[in-house]
Design an enzyme around this catalytic site. Sequence first.
Site, short mmCIF file in Angstrom:
data_model
loop_
_atom_site.label_atom_id
_atom_site.label_comp_id
_atom_site.label_asym_id
_atom_site.label_seq_id
_atom_site.Cartn_x
_atom_site.Cartn_y
_atom_site.Cartn_z
N HIS A 290 -23.14 2.99 61.39
CA HIS A 290 -24.40 2.27 61.27
C HIS A 290 -25.54 3.09 60.67
CE1 HIS A 290 -26.08 -1.67 63.20
NE2 HIS A 290 -26.43 -1.54 61.94
N ASP B 110 -25.59 -6.25 67.45
CA ASP B 110 -25.11 -4.94 67.89
C ASP B 110 -25.01 -4.90 69.42
OD1 ASP B 110 -24.79 -2.06 68.20
OD2 ASP B 110 -25.79 -1.82 66.27
N HIS C 257 -25.57 -2.10 70.84
CA HIS C 257 -26.58 -1.07 71.11
C HIS C 257 -27.86 -1.38 70.34
CE1 HIS C 257 -22.46 0.58 71.11
NE2 HIS C 257 -22.83 1.21 72.21
N ASP D 109 -29.69 1.00 68.88
CA ASP D 109 -29.83 1.97 67.79
C ASP D 109 -31.29 2.37 67.58
OD1 ASP D 109 -27.10 1.76 67.53
OD2 ASP D 109 -27.15 0.51 65.73
N HIS E 263 -26.07 7.47 63.97
CA HIS E 263 -25.89 6.01 63.92
C HIS E 263 -26.66 5.30 65.04
CE1 HIS E 263 -22.08 5.53 66.72
NE2 HIS E 263 -22.93 6.40 67.19
N ASP F 270 -23.05 -5.04 63.26
CA ASP F 270 -22.23 -3.98 63.84
C ASP F 270 -21.07 -4.67 64.55
OD1 ASP F 270 -21.17 -2.02 65.64
OD2 ASP F 270 -23.05 -0.91 65.55
N ASP G 40 -19.27 -3.82 66.85
CA ASP G 40 -19.24 -3.68 68.32
C ASP G 40 -20.10 -4.73 69.03
OD1 ASP G 40 -21.90 -2.74 68.55
OD2 ASP G 40 -21.30 -0.65 68.62
N GLU H 150 -19.36 -0.04 61.38
CA GLU H 150 -18.68 0.49 62.58
C GLU H 150 -17.24 0.02 62.75
OE1 GLU H 150 -19.76 2.92 64.54
OE2 GLU H 150 -21.84 3.08 63.85
MN LIG Z 1 -25.02 -0.07 65.70
#
Ligand SMILES: [Mn+2]
Length: 324
Positions: A107, A134, A136, A138, A151, A238, A240, A283
């Site tokens: 990312h 995402d 997360h 980030d 990332h 992303d 994830d 990712e």
């Molecule tokens: Mn990310």
Amino acid sequence: MASSDTAPPQRIAVLGAPIDLGASVRGTLMGPAALRTAGLITVLETLGLDVTDYGDVNISDVRELGDAPPAKAKHYRQIQRWSQVLARRSHELAQTGAIPVFLGGDHSLSMGSVNGIARHCREQGRELFVLWLDAHADYNTPETTITANMHGMSAAFLCGEPGLDGLLGDERRASITPEQLELFGIRSIDKAEKELLRLRRISIADMRAIDEFGVGVLMRRVLDKVRARDGVLHVSFDVDFLDPDVAPGVGTTVPGGATYREAHLIMELLHDSGLVRSVDIVELNPFLDERGRTARVAVELIASLFGQQITDRPTPSNAIVPDQ
Ligand SMILES: [Mn+2]
């Protein structure tokens, strides 16, 4: 993105960024190859889009800058080279009128890709919003980070948080304001990161909100905001963001993510909005994937984002009531 029979096909510019030094787990450098192998280009062409694949970015001849690397930002010099070249290429591709699609890579690539898009939007006088799908946020800085993995700093960097000020050299780097960032699907935030997000009043649709209101309501809220300001959208996807059961091929899995159908609905609503002008897919780690499953899911979702439909949905101009 809507096209009629007479309009020229929408152009898509695909660019790979095989970068994995921003993450703690190696392997996302194989992401662009896996997405192509899973049929990304063919799927987009089947949808009637005019696709140009520009191959993968190379950083071998990017000059090294002389700024002092931050104490807590691993592989800063390498990420800096990727960011510089991606910022430039992203701006060039956006100028051609195509929709750039960046294939990661981890990312950290968004620091460059979104910066280039933001520059183009500024020149066009259009406001850019970034939808960050995402697990997360980030939103760490070299100051707040626990891992020093870059990332986890990309959204914060894009919103002009301090600590990576020299990353793009002379290029102005505060690409968007915190108010133009829309975090979506979030379920893992560090403590100091959470405090910073609160201070900046960043809009977060976390998994709790998705459970409670559903992605349809929350997405419409985002799209209405962008439309009301005559803005455009960059989607930073992303992998994830998805539940690990759906998408096991990532290095940073967090349980309790978006389901297959939730993710498709998001992409379908994004397509219907006609607001999306650029996309990151990041990712994907083929080294951790199960027989290409995650790559295939990512390609299916991108197909929905670019107009793949289960049935032809009625539109105001050709409204057809389906047989009951
Ligand atoms: Mn990310």
